[in-house]
Motif scaffolding. Structure first.
Motif, mmCIF file in Angstrom:
data_model
loop_
_atom_site.group_PDB
_atom_site.id
_atom_site.type_symbol
_atom_site.label_atom_id
_atom_site.label_comp_id
_atom_site.label_asym_id
_atom_site.label_seq_id
_atom_site.Cartn_x
_atom_site.Cartn_y
_atom_site.Cartn_z
ATOM 1 N N TYR A 252 0.837 -1.205 0.000
ATOM 2 C CA TYR A 252 0.000 0.000 0.000
ATOM 3 C C TYR A 252 0.870 1.252 0.000
ATOM 4 C CZ TYR A 252 -3.414 3.492 1.475
ATOM 5 O OH TYR A 252 -4.210 4.615 1.540
ATOM 6 N N TRP A 253 1.961 1.208 0.789
ATOM 7 C CA TRP A 253 2.877 2.345 0.833
ATOM 8 C C TRP A 253 3.395 2.649 -0.572
ATOM 9 C CZ3 TRP A 253 6.121 3.412 5.709
ATOM 10 C CH2 TRP A 253 5.457 2.965 6.855
ATOM 11 N N ARG A 254 3.822 1.578 -1.273
ATOM 12 C CA ARG A 254 4.412 1.749 -2.608
ATOM 13 C C ARG A 254 3.368 2.220 -3.618
ATOM 14 N NH1 ARG A 254 7.603 -2.701 -0.822
ATOM 15 N NH2 ARG A 254 6.003 -4.217 -1.424
ATOM 16 N N ILE A 255 2.165 1.629 -3.572
ATOM 17 C CA ILE A 255 1.096 2.025 -4.501
ATOM 18 C C ILE A 255 0.707 3.478 -4.256
ATOM 19 C CG2 ILE A 255 -1.323 1.634 -5.127
ATOM 20 C CD1 ILE A 255 -0.831 -1.364 -4.368
ATOM 21 N N SER A 256 0.591 3.841 -2.989
ATOM 22 C CA SER A 256 0.225 5.211 -2.621
ATOM 23 C C SER A 256 1.250 6.212 -3.148
ATOM 24 C CB SER A 256 0.115 5.326 -1.100
ATOM 25 O OG SER A 256 -0.114 6.657 -0.712
ATOM 26 N N LYS A 257 2.518 5.899 -2.961
ATOM 27 C CA LYS A 257 3.581 6.798 -3.410
ATOM 28 C C LYS A 257 3.600 6.911 -4.932
ATOM 29 C CE LYS A 257 8.518 7.692 -2.760
ATOM 30 N NZ LYS A 257 9.779 7.198 -2.168
ATOM 31 N N LYS A 258 3.416 5.770 -5.622
ATOM 32 C CA LYS A 258 3.436 5.743 -7.084
ATOM 33 C C LYS A 258 2.308 6.588 -7.674
ATOM 34 C CE LYS A 258 3.672 2.471 -10.943
ATOM 35 N NZ LYS A 258 3.606 1.045 -11.330
ATOM 36 N N ASN A 259 1.171 6.659 -6.960
ATOM 37 C CA ASN A 259 0.009 7.391 -7.457
ATOM 38 C C ASN A 259 -0.134 8.774 -6.829
ATOM 39 O OD1 ASN A 259 -1.721 5.440 -9.275
ATOM 40 N ND2 ASN A 259 -0.932 4.199 -7.594
ATOM 41 N N GLY A 260 0.973 9.281 -6.325
ATOM 42 C CA GLY A 260 0.972 10.640 -5.803
ATOM 43 C C GLY A 260 0.464 10.774 -4.390
ATOM 44 N N GLY A 261 0.175 9.645 -3.754
ATOM 45 C CA GLY A 261 -0.267 9.682 -2.364
ATOM 46 C C GLY A 261 0.918 9.782 -1.423
ATOM 47 N N PHE A 262 0.618 9.731 -0.142
ATOM 48 C CA PHE A 262 1.704 9.881 0.827
ATOM 49 C C PHE A 262 1.395 9.055 2.067
ATOM 50 C CE2 PHE A 262 3.914 12.205 4.282
ATOM 51 C CZ PHE A 262 5.202 12.071 3.800
ATOM 52 N N PHE A 263 2.196 8.050 2.321
ATOM 53 C CA PHE A 263 2.026 7.240 3.529
ATOM 54 C C PHE A 263 3.416 6.868 4.027
ATOM 55 C CE2 PHE A 263 1.082 3.743 6.311
ATOM 56 C CZ PHE A 263 -0.190 4.010 6.793
ATOM 57 N N ASP A 264 3.734 7.262 5.240
ATOM 58 C CA ASP A 264 5.051 6.963 5.775
ATOM 59 C C ASP A 264 4.941 6.551 7.235
ATOM 60 O OD1 ASP A 264 4.508 9.282 7.130
ATOM 61 O OD2 ASP A 264 6.093 10.477 6.185
ATOM 62 N N GLU A 265 6.096 6.407 7.893
ATOM 63 C CA GLU A 265 6.093 5.933 9.276
ATOM 64 C C GLU A 265 5.369 6.891 10.211
ATOM 65 O OE1 GLU A 265 9.236 3.778 12.267
ATOM 66 O OE2 GLU A 265 9.827 5.724 11.453
ATOM 67 N N ASP A 266 5.443 8.196 9.946
ATOM 68 C CA ASP A 266 4.766 9.167 10.803
ATOM 69 C C ASP A 266 3.253 8.957 10.781
ATOM 70 O OD1 ASP A 266 7.098 10.362 11.622
ATOM 71 O OD2 ASP A 266 7.075 11.894 10.059
ATOM 72 N N ILE A 267 2.718 8.718 9.579
ATOM 73 C CA ILE A 267 1.276 8.485 9.458
ATOM 74 C C ILE A 267 0.899 7.157 10.101
ATOM 75 C CG2 ILE A 267 -0.631 8.132 7.832
ATOM 76 C CD1 ILE A 267 0.837 9.997 5.897
ATOM 77 N N LEU A 268 1.714 6.128 9.856
ATOM 78 C CA LEU A 268 1.479 4.821 10.480
ATOM 79 C C LEU A 268 1.395 4.959 11.997
ATOM 80 C CD1 LEU A 268 1.540 1.689 10.821
ATOM 81 C CD2 LEU A 268 4.032 1.845 10.689
ATOM 82 N N LEU A 269 2.360 5.659 12.587
ATOM 83 C CA LEU A 269 2.403 5.773 14.046
ATOM 84 C C LEU A 269 1.289 6.667 14.586
ATOM 85 C CD1 LEU A 269 6.261 5.856 14.561
ATOM 86 C CD2 LEU A 269 4.684 4.049 15.212
ATOM 87 N N ARG A 270 0.913 7.666 13.812
ATOM 88 C CA ARG A 270 -0.222 8.501 14.231
ATOM 89 C C ARG A 270 -1.482 7.645 14.350
ATOM 90 N NH1 ARG A 270 -1.683 12.725 9.934
ATOM 91 N NH2 ARG A 270 -2.910 10.979 9.119
ATOM 92 N N GLU A 271 -1.706 6.787 13.342
ATOM 93 C CA GLU A 271 -2.882 5.911 13.372
ATOM 94 C C GLU A 271 -2.745 4.840 14.464
ATOM 95 O OE1 GLU A 271 -5.579 6.653 11.589
ATOM 96 O OE2 GLU A 271 -4.363 8.387 11.006
ATOM 97 N N SER A 272 -1.541 4.308 14.624
ATOM 98 C CA SER A 272 -1.312 3.293 15.658
ATOM 99 C C SER A 272 -1.575 3.863 17.050
ATOM 100 C CB SER A 272 0.130 2.763 15.575
ATOM 101 O OG SER A 272 0.335 2.030 14.387
ATOM 102 N N CYS A 273 -1.157 5.100 17.269
ATOM 103 C CA CYS A 273 -1.371 5.735 18.581
ATOM 104 C C CYS A 273 -2.857 5.982 18.850
ATOM 105 C CB CYS A 273 -0.579 7.040 18.666
ATOM 106 S SG CYS A 273 1.202 6.797 18.858
ATOM 107 N N LYS A 274 -3.614 6.311 17.792
ATOM 108 C CA LYS A 274 -5.065 6.486 17.965
ATOM 109 C C LYS A 274 -5.710 5.168 18.398
ATOM 110 C CE LYS A 274 -5.807 10.091 14.446
ATOM 111 N NZ LYS A 274 -6.395 10.329 13.092
ATOM 112 N N LEU A 275 -5.291 4.086 17.753
ATOM 113 C CA LEU A 275 -5.859 2.778 18.084
ATOM 114 C C LEU A 275 -5.380 2.285 19.447
ATOM 115 C CD1 LEU A 275 -5.616 1.170 14.555
ATOM 116 C CD2 LEU A 275 -7.705 1.716 15.794
#
Length: 240
Positions: free
Chosen positions: A101-124
Protein backbone atom coordinates in the motif's frame (compact mmCIF):
# COMPACT_ATOMS: atom_id res chain seq x y z
CA UNK A 1 -5.01 -43.62 30.78
CA UNK A 2 -5.61 -39.93 30.19
CA UNK A 3 -3.61 -38.09 27.57
CA UNK A 4 -1.24 -35.43 28.81
CA UNK A 5 -2.49 -31.99 27.88
CA UNK A 6 0.05 -30.11 25.79
CA UNK A 7 0.59 -26.47 26.66
CA UNK A 8 -0.30 -24.07 23.86
CA UNK A 9 2.79 -22.14 22.62
CA UNK A 10 2.88 -18.58 23.97
CA UNK A 11 2.67 -17.01 20.50
CA UNK A 12 -0.52 -18.93 19.68
CA UNK A 13 -2.02 -18.14 23.08
CA UNK A 14 -1.42 -14.42 22.59
CA UNK A 15 -2.82 -14.51 19.05
CA UNK A 16 -5.96 -16.27 20.29
CA UNK A 17 -6.61 -13.66 22.97
CA UNK A 18 -5.83 -10.69 20.72
CA UNK A 19 -8.26 -11.97 18.08
CA UNK A 20 -11.01 -10.95 20.51
CA UNK A 21 -10.17 -7.30 19.83
CA UNK A 22 -11.22 -5.96 16.38
CA UNK A 23 -8.18 -3.66 16.24
CA UNK A 24 -5.87 -6.69 16.37
CA UNK A 25 -8.17 -9.11 14.53
CA UNK A 26 -7.89 -6.85 11.48
CA UNK A 27 -4.12 -7.37 11.47
CA UNK A 28 -4.66 -11.11 11.00
CA UNK A 29 -5.71 -10.35 7.43
CA UNK A 30 -2.88 -7.91 6.69
CA UNK A 31 -0.05 -9.94 5.17
CA UNK A 32 3.42 -8.93 6.26
CA UNK A 33 4.79 -9.25 2.73
CA UNK A 34 1.80 -7.71 0.96
CA UNK A 35 0.69 -9.55 -2.19
CA UNK A 36 3.54 -12.05 -2.24
CA UNK A 37 1.26 -14.67 -0.66
CA UNK A 38 -0.59 -14.79 -4.00
CA UNK A 39 2.61 -16.14 -5.56
CA UNK A 40 4.13 -18.25 -2.80
CA UNK A 41 0.93 -19.39 -1.10
CA UNK A 42 1.29 -21.04 2.31
CA UNK A 43 5.00 -20.20 2.48
CA UNK A 44 3.95 -16.61 3.10
CA UNK A 45 1.59 -16.95 6.06
CA UNK A 46 3.19 -14.28 8.23
CA UNK A 47 0.72 -11.49 9.02
CA UNK A 48 0.83 -8.30 11.03
CA UNK A 49 -0.89 -9.89 14.02
CA UNK A 50 1.78 -12.57 14.35
CA UNK A 51 4.47 -9.93 13.72
CA UNK A 52 3.01 -7.77 16.52
CA UNK A 53 3.02 -10.75 18.90
CA UNK A 54 6.66 -11.44 18.06
CA UNK A 55 7.56 -7.78 18.62
CA UNK A 56 5.80 -7.90 22.00
CA UNK A 57 7.74 -11.01 23.08
CA UNK A 58 11.12 -9.80 21.81
CA UNK A 59 10.72 -6.31 23.29
CA UNK A 60 9.61 -7.72 26.65
CA UNK A 61 12.43 -10.27 26.64
CA UNK A 62 15.10 -7.65 25.94
CA UNK A 63 13.79 -5.17 28.53
CA UNK A 64 13.38 -7.90 31.18
CA UNK A 65 16.84 -9.36 30.72
CA UNK A 66 18.38 -5.85 30.92
CA UNK A 67 16.46 -5.33 34.17
CA UNK A 68 17.63 -8.68 35.58
CA UNK A 69 21.27 -8.51 34.49
CA UNK A 70 21.92 -4.80 35.05
CA UNK A 71 20.04 -3.73 38.20
CA UNK A 72 22.09 -0.52 38.28
CA UNK A 73 20.00 0.72 35.33
CA UNK A 74 16.95 0.99 37.66
CA UNK A 75 14.55 -0.47 35.10
CA UNK A 76 11.11 -0.92 36.66
CA UNK A 77 8.34 -3.44 35.95
CA UNK A 78 6.38 -0.51 34.45
CA UNK A 79 9.29 0.19 32.07
CA UNK A 80 9.35 -3.45 30.93
CA UNK A 81 5.61 -3.57 30.25
CA UNK A 82 5.62 -0.19 28.48
CA UNK A 83 8.39 -1.39 26.14
CA UNK A 84 6.47 -4.63 25.50
CA UNK A 85 3.21 -2.80 24.73
CA UNK A 86 5.07 -0.43 22.40
CA UNK A 87 6.18 -3.47 20.40
CA UNK A 88 2.69 -4.95 20.43
CA UNK A 89 0.94 -1.80 19.22
CA UNK A 90 3.50 -0.39 16.78
CA UNK A 91 1.72 -1.91 13.74
CA UNK A 92 -1.90 -1.26 14.72
CA UNK A 93 -2.17 1.42 12.03
CA UNK A 94 -0.82 -0.70 9.17
CA UNK A 95 -2.98 -0.30 6.03
CA UNK A 96 -4.34 -3.18 3.92
CA UNK A 97 -1.63 -4.86 1.80
CA UNK A 98 0.98 -3.61 4.26
CA UNK A 99 4.03 -2.07 2.55
CA UNK A 100 2.52 -2.71 -0.90
CA UNK A 101 0.00 0.00 0.00
CA UNK A 102 2.88 2.35 0.83
CA UNK A 103 4.41 1.75 -2.61
CA UNK A 104 1.10 2.03 -4.50
CA UNK A 105 0.23 5.21 -2.62
CA UNK A 106 3.58 6.80 -3.41
CA UNK A 107 3.44 5.74 -7.08
CA UNK A 108 0.01 7.39 -7.46
CA UNK A 109 0.97 10.64 -5.80
CA UNK A 110 -0.27 9.68 -2.36
CA UNK A 111 1.70 9.88 0.83
CA UNK A 112 2.03 7.24 3.53
CA UNK A 113 5.05 6.96 5.78
CA UNK A 114 6.09 5.93 9.28
CA UNK A 115 4.77 9.17 10.80
CA UNK A 116 1.28 8.48 9.46
CA UNK A 117 1.48 4.82 10.48
CA UNK A 118 2.40 5.77 14.05
CA UNK A 119 -0.22 8.50 14.23
CA UNK A 120 -2.88 5.91 13.37
CA UNK A 121 -1.31 3.29 15.66
CA UNK A 122 -1.37 5.74 18.58
CA UNK A 123 -5.07 6.49 17.96
CA UNK A 124 -5.86 2.78 18.08
CA UNK A 125 -3.67 2.35 21.17
CA UNK A 126 -6.02 4.77 22.95
CA UNK A 127 -8.92 2.39 22.20
CA UNK A 128 -7.27 -0.89 23.22
CA UNK A 129 -5.27 0.43 26.20
CA UNK A 130 -7.92 -0.21 28.92
CA UNK A 131 -8.26 -3.82 27.73
CA UNK A 132 -4.71 -4.96 26.95
CA UNK A 133 -3.27 -3.64 30.22
CA UNK A 134 -5.70 -5.85 32.15
CA UNK A 135 -5.30 -9.04 30.09
CA UNK A 136 -3.53 -11.64 32.24
CA UNK A 137 -1.96 -13.23 29.18
CA UNK A 138 -0.23 -9.93 28.35
CA UNK A 139 0.29 -8.55 31.84
CA UNK A 140 0.52 -11.63 34.12
CA UNK A 141 2.16 -9.68 36.95
CA UNK A 142 -0.74 -7.21 36.93
CA UNK A 143 1.63 -4.24 36.68
CA UNK A 144 -0.42 -1.07 37.16
CA UNK A 145 -0.22 1.32 34.21
CA UNK A 146 -1.84 4.74 33.92
CA UNK A 147 -2.27 7.58 31.38
CA UNK A 148 1.34 8.68 31.86
CA UNK A 149 2.49 5.15 31.05
CA UNK A 150 0.35 5.21 27.89
CA UNK A 151 2.08 8.43 26.80
CA UNK A 152 5.41 6.72 27.45
CA UNK A 153 4.36 3.76 25.26
CA UNK A 154 3.56 6.17 22.42
CA UNK A 155 6.97 7.81 22.81
CA UNK A 156 8.64 4.39 22.69
CA UNK A 157 6.69 3.54 19.52
CA UNK A 158 7.77 6.76 17.83
CA UNK A 159 11.37 6.59 19.01
CA UNK A 160 13.10 9.43 20.83
CA UNK A 161 13.88 12.45 18.71
CA UNK A 162 16.80 14.71 19.57
CA UNK A 163 15.87 17.39 22.12
CA UNK A 164 12.34 15.95 22.51
CA UNK A 165 10.81 17.13 25.79
CA UNK A 166 7.29 15.71 25.94
CA UNK A 167 4.78 13.28 24.47
CA UNK A 168 0.98 13.65 24.60
CA UNK A 169 1.31 16.54 27.04
CA UNK A 170 3.43 14.58 29.53
CA UNK A 171 7.13 15.32 30.13
CA UNK A 172 9.25 12.75 28.30
CA UNK A 173 9.97 9.94 30.72
CA UNK A 174 13.12 7.96 31.42
CA UNK A 175 15.48 10.61 30.02
CA UNK A 176 18.12 8.91 32.17
CA UNK A 177 17.29 5.62 30.42
CA UNK A 178 17.60 6.65 26.78
CA UNK A 179 18.40 3.07 25.84
CA UNK A 180 14.74 2.07 26.39
CA UNK A 181 13.83 4.14 23.33
CA UNK A 182 16.16 2.01 21.20
CA UNK A 183 14.38 -1.31 21.78
CA UNK A 184 11.28 -0.86 19.58
CA UNK A 185 12.11 2.10 17.30
CA UNK A 186 15.83 2.83 17.32
CA UNK A 187 16.41 6.27 15.79
CA UNK A 188 20.14 5.97 16.46
CA UNK A 189 21.12 3.02 14.24
CA UNK A 190 17.80 1.26 13.39
CA UNK A 191 18.96 -1.96 15.09
CA UNK A 192 15.80 -2.71 17.05
CA UNK A 193 13.40 -5.60 17.58
CA UNK A 194 11.48 -4.60 14.44
CA UNK A 195 14.56 -5.20 12.31
CA UNK A 196 15.56 -8.36 14.19
CA UNK A 197 12.06 -9.81 13.74
CA UNK A 198 12.14 -8.91 10.05
CA UNK A 199 15.46 -10.72 9.67
CA UNK A 200 14.12 -13.89 11.27
CA UNK A 201 10.73 -13.92 9.52
CA UNK A 202 10.66 -12.03 6.20
CA UNK A 203 14.22 -11.62 4.95
CA UNK A 204 14.73 -15.38 4.31
CA UNK A 205 11.69 -15.43 2.01
CA UNK A 206 12.70 -12.28 0.16
CA UNK A 207 16.28 -13.53 -0.23
CA UNK A 208 15.28 -17.10 -1.10
CA UNK A 209 17.19 -18.66 1.80
CA UNK A 210 15.87 -22.14 2.60
CA UNK A 211 17.61 -22.88 5.90
CA UNK A 212 17.57 -19.84 8.15
CA UNK A 213 17.24 -21.54 11.54
CA UNK A 214 20.91 -21.09 12.54
CA UNK A 215 20.85 -17.36 11.82
CA UNK A 216 17.47 -17.07 13.53
CA UNK A 217 18.95 -18.63 16.67
CA UNK A 218 21.82 -16.17 16.55
CA UNK A 219 19.40 -13.24 16.32
CA UNK A 220 17.42 -14.55 19.29
CA UNK A 221 20.73 -14.77 21.15
CA UNK A 222 21.35 -11.07 20.37
CA UNK A 223 18.08 -10.19 22.10
CA UNK A 224 18.93 -12.30 25.16
CA UNK A 225 22.53 -11.08 25.50
CA UNK A 226 22.03 -7.36 24.79
CA UNK A 227 23.55 -5.02 27.35
CA UNK A 228 23.63 -1.29 28.02
CA UNK A 229 26.96 0.52 27.90
CA UNK A 230 27.96 4.10 28.61
CA UNK A 231 29.62 5.59 25.55
CA UNK A 232 30.14 9.21 26.57
CA UNK A 233 31.13 11.26 29.60
CA UNK A 234 27.74 12.96 29.59
CA UNK A 235 26.11 9.65 30.52
CA UNK A 236 24.83 8.73 27.05
CA UNK A 237 23.92 5.05 26.93
CA UNK A 238 23.45 2.63 24.05
CA UNK A 239 22.33 -0.98 23.76
CA UNK A 240 24.95 -3.38 22.41
Amino acid sequence: MTEAKTEMPEEEKLEEFLMQLPEFKRLNGVKQLGCLHLIFGEKIKHNRLLYSVKLFLKARSMAQQLKDKQPELNITDQDVMCVAFAGLCYNLGQPPLSYDYWRISKKNGGFFDEDILLRESCKLLDKVWPVITKMDVLNPRKVKLDAEDKAFVKALMRGKEKDQKECDGYPLRCVDKDFLYEIVNNKYNRLDVKLLTYLTEDAPLRLGIKNWSATSDEIDKMVKTAQVMFIDEDGTTRIF
